[in-house]
Design a protein around this motif. Structure first.
Motif, PDB file in Angstrom:
ATOM      1  N   TRP A  97       0.918  -1.047  -0.094  1.00 34.16           N
ATOM      2  CA  TRP A  97       0.235  -0.236  -0.084  1.00 34.16           C
ATOM      3  C   TRP A  97       0.658   1.513   0.203  1.00 34.16           C
ATOM      4  O   TRP A  97       0.024   2.598  -0.615  1.00 34.16           O
ATOM      5  N   GLU A  98       2.134   1.485   0.263  1.00 36.25           N
ATOM      6  CA  GLU A  98       3.273   1.759   0.375  1.00 36.25           C
ATOM      7  C   GLU A  98       3.560   2.532  -0.829  1.00 36.25           C
ATOM      8  O   GLU A  98       3.771   3.840  -1.321  1.00 36.25           O
ATOM      9  N   ALA A  99       3.198   1.609  -1.563  1.00 42.48           N
ATOM     10  CA  ALA A  99       4.083   1.875  -3.259  1.00 42.48           C
ATOM     11  C   ALA A  99       3.029   2.192  -4.000  1.00 42.48           C
ATOM     12  O   ALA A  99       3.040   2.717  -4.944  1.00 42.48           O
ATOM     13  N   ALA A 100       1.497   1.101  -3.550  1.00 45.40           N
ATOM     14  CA  ALA A 100       0.096   1.508  -4.729  1.00 45.40           C
ATOM     15  C   ALA A 100       0.062   3.312  -4.301  1.00 45.40           C
ATOM     16  O   ALA A 100      -0.548   3.807  -5.140  1.00 45.40           O
ATOM     17  N   MET A 101       0.402   3.866  -3.300  1.00 47.69           N
ATOM     18  CA  MET A 101      -0.087   5.708  -2.652  1.00 47.69           C
ATOM     19  C   MET A 101       0.995   5.842  -3.273  1.00 47.69           C
ATOM     20  O   MET A 101       0.878   7.309  -4.107  1.00 47.69           O
ATOM     21  N   ALA A 102       2.760   5.927  -3.474  1.00 49.69           N
ATOM     22  CA  ALA A 102       3.585   6.737  -4.194  1.00 49.69           C
ATOM     23  C   ALA A 102       3.865   6.125  -5.735  1.00 49.69           C
ATOM     24  O   ALA A 102       3.332   7.006  -6.213  1.00 49.69           O
ATOM     25  N   ALA A 103       2.647   5.152  -6.618  1.00 48.49           N
ATOM     26  CA  ALA A 103       2.219   5.428  -7.591  1.00 48.49           C
ATOM     27  C   ALA A 103       1.467   6.105  -8.375  1.00 48.49           C
ATOM     28  O   ALA A 103       1.274   7.107  -9.327  1.00 48.49           O
ATOM     29  N   PRO A 145     -13.365  -3.916   1.344  1.00 50.91           N
ATOM     30  CA  PRO A 145     -13.487  -3.276  -0.254  1.00 50.91           C
ATOM     31  C   PRO A 145     -12.817  -3.300  -1.112  1.00 50.91           C
ATOM     32  O   PRO A 145     -11.791  -2.513  -0.724  1.00 50.91           O
ATOM     33  N   LEU A 146     -11.530  -3.866  -1.406  1.00 48.51           N
ATOM     34  CA  LEU A 146     -10.729  -4.135  -2.010  1.00 48.51           C
ATOM     35  C   LEU A 146     -10.893  -3.266  -3.620  1.00 48.51           C
ATOM     36  O   LEU A 146      -9.540  -1.917  -3.024  1.00 48.51           O
ATOM     37  N   ALA A 147     -11.452  -3.213  -4.480  1.00 53.80           N
ATOM     38  CA  ALA A 147     -11.329  -2.039  -4.866  1.00 53.80           C
ATOM     39  C   ALA A 147     -12.072  -0.343  -4.689  1.00 53.80           C
ATOM     40  O   ALA A 147     -10.647   0.517  -5.586  1.00 53.80           O
ATOM     41  N   ASP A 148     -12.599  -0.459  -3.521  1.00 54.15           N
ATOM     42  CA  ASP A 148     -12.329   0.786  -2.801  1.00 54.15           C
ATOM     43  C   ASP A 148     -10.849   0.904  -2.297  1.00 54.15           C
ATOM     44  O   ASP A 148     -10.240   2.491  -2.380  1.00 54.15           O
ATOM     45  N   LYS A 149      -9.831   0.323  -2.004  1.00 52.87           N
ATOM     46  CA  LYS A 149      -8.646   0.150  -1.388  1.00 52.87           C
ATOM     47  C   LYS A 149      -8.061   0.717  -2.442  1.00 52.87           C
ATOM     48  O   LYS A 149      -7.285   1.446  -2.232  1.00 52.87           O
ATOM     49  N   ALA A 206      -8.821   2.422  -5.463  1.00 50.23           N
ATOM     50  CA  ALA A 206      -9.405   3.006  -5.608  1.00 50.23           C
ATOM     51  C   ALA A 206      -8.907   4.420  -4.817  1.00 50.23           C
ATOM     52  O   ALA A 206      -9.003   5.903  -4.699  1.00 50.23           O
ATOM     53  N   ALA A 207      -9.323   4.546  -3.473  1.00 49.94           N
ATOM     54  CA  ALA A 207      -8.399   5.274  -2.068  1.00 49.94           C
ATOM     55  C   ALA A 207      -6.896   5.467  -2.846  1.00 49.94           C
ATOM     56  O   ALA A 207      -7.235   6.816  -1.923  1.00 49.94           O
ATOM     57  N   CYS A 208      -6.780   5.331  -2.775  1.00 48.93           N
ATOM     58  CA  CYS A 208      -4.813   5.467  -3.010  1.00 48.93           C
ATOM     59  C   CYS A 208      -4.983   6.023  -4.355  1.00 48.93           C
ATOM     60  O   CYS A 208      -3.592   6.667  -4.566  1.00 48.93           O
ATOM     61  N   GLY A 209      -5.798   6.004  -5.474  1.00 47.97           N
ATOM     62  CA  GLY A 209      -5.532   6.821  -6.351  1.00 47.97           C
ATOM     63  C   GLY A 209      -5.492   6.914  -7.598  1.00 47.97           C
ATOM     64  O   GLY A 209      -5.550   7.153  -8.526  1.00 47.97           O
ATOM     65  N   TRP A 210      -5.650   4.864  -8.019  1.00 47.95           N
ATOM     66  CA  TRP A 210      -5.546   4.254  -8.711  1.00 47.95           C
ATOM     67  C   TRP A 210      -6.697   3.754  -9.474  1.00 47.95           C
ATOM     68  O   TRP A 210      -7.987   3.974  -9.034  1.00 47.95           O
ATOM     69  N   GLU A 211      -6.690   3.868 -11.167  1.00 43.73           N
ATOM     70  CA  GLU A 211      -8.175   3.166 -12.026  1.00 43.73           C
ATOM     71  C   GLU A 211      -8.263   1.712 -11.523  1.00 43.73           C
ATOM     72  O   GLU A 211      -7.147   0.885 -11.248  1.00 43.73           O
ATOM     73  N   VAL A 212      -9.530   1.467 -11.403  1.00 51.03           N
ATOM     74  CA  VAL A 212      -9.437   0.041 -11.158  1.00 51.03           C
ATOM     75  C   VAL A 212     -10.612  -0.820 -11.698  1.00 51.03           C
ATOM     76  O   VAL A 212     -11.829  -0.077 -12.156  1.00 51.03           O
ATOM     77  N   LEU A 213     -10.238  -1.874 -12.244  1.00 46.73           N
ATOM     78  CA  LEU A 213     -11.514  -2.672 -12.784  1.00 46.73           C
ATOM     79  C   LEU A 213     -11.195  -4.140 -11.890  1.00 46.73           C
ATOM     80  O   LEU A 213      -9.832  -4.390 -11.356  1.00 46.73           O
ATOM     81  N   GLY A 266      -3.291   7.587 -14.936  1.00 49.17           N
ATOM     82  CA  GLY A 266      -2.818   7.349 -13.186  1.00 49.17           C
ATOM     83  C   GLY A 266      -2.618   5.369 -13.701  1.00 49.17           C
ATOM     84  O   GLY A 266      -2.885   5.353 -14.584  1.00 49.17           O
ATOM     85  N   PRO A 267      -1.908   5.447 -12.485  1.00 52.48           N
ATOM     86  CA  PRO A 267      -1.500   3.675 -12.527  1.00 52.48           C
ATOM     87  C   PRO A 267      -3.135   3.088 -13.138  1.00 52.48           C
ATOM     88  O   PRO A 267      -4.220   3.496 -12.599  1.00 52.48           O
ATOM     89  N   LEU A 268      -3.578   1.815 -12.967  1.00 55.60           N
ATOM     90  CA  LEU A 268      -3.874   0.876 -13.658  1.00 55.60           C
ATOM     91  C   LEU A 268      -4.038  -0.680 -12.402  1.00 55.60           C
ATOM     92  O   LEU A 268      -3.123  -1.221 -12.692  1.00 55.60           O
ATOM     93  N   ALA A 269      -5.122  -0.476 -11.436  1.00 54.71           N
ATOM     94  CA  ALA A 269      -4.888  -2.291 -10.555  1.00 54.71           C
ATOM     95  C   ALA A 269      -6.090  -2.604 -11.454  1.00 54.71           C
ATOM     96  O   ALA A 269      -7.784  -2.328 -11.767  1.00 54.71           O
ATOM     97  N   ILE A 270      -6.118  -4.148 -12.007  1.00 53.37           N
ATOM     98  CA  ILE A 270      -6.786  -5.529 -12.211  1.00 53.37           C
ATOM     99  C   ILE A 270      -7.145  -6.246 -10.940  1.00 53.37           C
ATOM    100  O   ILE A 270      -6.005  -6.444 -11.214  1.00 53.37           O
ATOM    101  N   ILE A 271      -8.509  -6.018 -10.326  1.00 53.07           N
ATOM    102  CA  ILE A 271      -8.620  -7.198  -9.773  1.00 53.07           C
ATOM    103  C   ILE A 271      -9.237  -8.354 -10.058  1.00 53.07           C
ATOM    104  O   ILE A 271     -10.792  -8.319 -10.843  1.00 53.07           O
ATOM    105  N   ALA A 272      -8.152  -9.727 -10.612  1.00 54.66           N
ATOM    106  CA  ALA A 272      -8.870 -10.299 -11.171  1.00 54.66           C
ATOM    107  C   ALA A 272      -9.854 -11.671 -10.350  1.00 54.66           C
ATOM    108  O   ALA A 272      -8.845 -12.515  -9.368  1.00 54.66           O
TER     109      ALA A 272
END
Length: 265
Positions: free
Chosen positions: A147-153, A184-188, A190-197, A220-226
């Motif tokens: 999550w540190e990396a997620a916020m920095a990205a 809620p994983l997707a919300d986490k 998104a709260a860090c500033g990522w686009e989420v699918l 910005g960065p993209l997170a794909i939650i599969a």
């Protein structure tokens, strides 16, 4: 995909150890990335400066990465059966000092996203167009470093960074949401500033559509939650209620039956 799944089972059976179930949950994701035209990569030039960087953060899924590299022509497929043997470069976790196609030595969980972020930032500093792709297990999302990396990205708007979460719901000690709930994983993300699918990780249109989005222009960065199934395609693993196949290979007749099952499926 079926061949990569089958190789993963065979390799772990020959070695008598390994993590085939987590390879199977990621089989569509890795196949789509490596064979769908998304990863800019040349196995003949593993040191090509403009290659995309793929980080297998869940390093215990090394067998399916090795299978993908062999099927791409990096080395003979026969070498896959040397997994975990003394002297083999195909170690239990990827070792960048032993195999030139491995971008980072991983398996100490929680570190891959930081590595991928560093590479994405390096591309910007070097004026290069390569992308960083990081495949994470959902269990390692318990680690604070992720999550540190997620916020920095997000802060640095790394649009050339994609995180793919293999959300198979299990980790070493049991169901992930009993060990430490993530929702809620997707919300986490998104709260860090990522686009989420959020997608079905075994549905080809969904997987390829998400990878298409990864190549599109973004801010910005993209997170794909599969959402995936641990041991996908092998009934005895999928229907096991006790997670007893975590880090446990199928052996003998059971392995042969599993190979037939995934090849037929």
């Amino acid at each position: 995909r079926r061949q990569l799944a089958a190789w993963s089972i065979r390799m772990c059976a020959r070695a008598g150890s390994g993590h085939p179930s987590t390879c199977l949950s990621a089989s569509h994701l890795l196949t789509g990335l490596f064979f769908g035209g998304y990863l800019s990569y040349d196995v003949a030039r593993p040191d090509w400066p403009d290659r995309d960087r793929f980080i297998l953060s869940k390093g215990h899924a090394a067998p399916i990465l090795y299978a993908a590299l062999a099927e791409k022509g990096a080395f003979p497929t026969a070498d896959l059966l040397t997994l975990r043997q003394l002297g083999s470069p195909l170690e239990g976790h990827p070792n960048a000092r032993r195999l030139p196609w491995v971008e980072a030595s991983t398996g100490s969980l929680g570190q891959g996203l930081s590595i991928g972020l560093g590479m994405a930032l390096a591309a910007r500093l070097q004026g290069r167009a390569f992308r960083s792709w990081v495949l994470l297990g959902d269990g390692e999302l318990d680690e604070g470093q992720v999550w540190e990396a997620a916020m920095a990205a997000a802060k640095y708007r790394c649009a050339n960074l994609t995180a793919i979460v293999d959300r198979n719901g299990y980790q070493q000690t049991g169901p992930g949401d009993q060990v430490l709930p993530l929702e809620p994983l997707a919300d986490k993300w998104a709260a860090c500033g990522w686009e989420v699918l959020s997608i079905d990780g075994h549905d080809w249109p969904a997987v390829l559509g998400a990878l298409d989005r990864a190549l599109a222009d973004r801010r910005g960065p993209l997170a794909i939650i599969a959402r995936t199934v641990k041991g996908y395609g092998v009934r005895r693993i999928v229907e096991d209620p006790g997670n007893k196949y975590h880090g446990v290979p199928l052996l003998g007749d059971a392995a042969e039956a599993a190979v037939r099952e995934v090849l037929a499926g």
